[in-house]
Design an enzyme around this catalytic site. Structure first.
Site, PDB file in Angstrom:
ATOM      1  N   TYR A 124      26.316  60.868  58.859  1.00 59.35           N
ATOM      2  CA  TYR A 124      26.770  60.388  57.625  1.00 59.35           C
ATOM      3  C   TYR A 124      27.727  60.406  56.836  1.00 59.35           C
ATOM      4  CZ  TYR A 124      26.993  59.528  52.316  1.00 59.35           C
ATOM      5  OH  TYR A 124      27.109  59.110  51.068  1.00 59.35           O
ATOM      6  N   ASP A 125      28.539  60.974  57.841  1.00 61.53           N
ATOM      7  CA  ASP A 125      30.424  60.651  57.340  1.00 61.53           C
ATOM      8  C   ASP A 125      31.148  59.542  58.490  1.00 61.53           C
ATOM      9  OD1 ASP A 125      32.996  61.781  57.193  1.00 61.53           O
ATOM     10  OD2 ASP A 125      33.190  61.884  59.156  1.00 61.53           O
ATOM     11  N   MET A 126      30.152  59.919  59.228  1.00 62.14           N
ATOM     12  CA  MET A 126      31.183  58.235  59.777  1.00 62.14           C
ATOM     13  C   MET A 126      30.375  57.425  60.033  1.00 62.14           C
ATOM     14  SD  MET A 126      30.578  60.483  63.944  1.00 62.14           S
ATOM     15  CE  MET A 126      31.575  59.323  64.151  1.00 62.14           C
TER      16      MET A 126
END
Length: 161
Positions: A124-126
């Protein structure tokens, strides 16, 4: 006036009374990315780098730090943590599967589930710069072996409720 809460104080139950046994747990989850973010992951074109490799490492680190993240969770000496991440083109998703093992008095379900969760959050973060409608989950325990509670194996298609 509201009466004071009378809940018992949280405490970690002793694990010493359980026998040392080989214990393994398998958990799985998914991250639905959508077509744009999925293509960036599949082609390894994200600005932050290789999402699958980073998520795999993050999942292992998450499993090793489970007792620091989950209150009242026993710290364990893990003998193995392995993550598989697989691209699912038709669903525009990444499927995650984690296996955690130990020999000890308590199970490794939380470590396997934490590995899946941390790997999913890393993906998700990436990818969040490429898509805002990413969906994480469901995450679930697939199986566990060893210990007093006996073995558990989720049946294919078993209701997740």
């Amino acid at each position: 006036m509201t009466p004071p809460l009378t809940r018992p104080a949280p405490s970690v139950p002793p694990a010493r009374s359980n026998r040392n046994a080989k214990r393994t747990a398998v958990a799985s989850g998914s991250v639905i990315l959508g077509p744009v973010a999925y293509e960036l992951v599949a082609q390894n074109q994200l600005k932050k780098g290789d999402a699958l490799s980073v998520a795999q490492l993050a999942g292992v680190m998450g499993a090793k730090h489970t007792s620091l993240l989950i209150p009242l969770c026993h710290p364990l000496a893990l003998t193995n943590v392995h993550l598989d991440l697989e691209l699912d083109g038709p669903a525009h998703a990444v499927k995650i599967r984690a296996t955690a093992s130990t020999v000890g008095p308590t199970g490794v379900e939380m470590e396997a589930l934490t590995a899946v969760s941390v790997a999913a959050l890393t993906i998700y973060d990436m990818t969040k710069a490429a898509a805002k409608d990413i969906v994480i989950g469901p995450s679930l325990l697939e199986s566990k072996t060893g210990g007093q509670g006996g073995d558990y194996h989720r049946r294919d298609g078993e209701d997740l409720r």
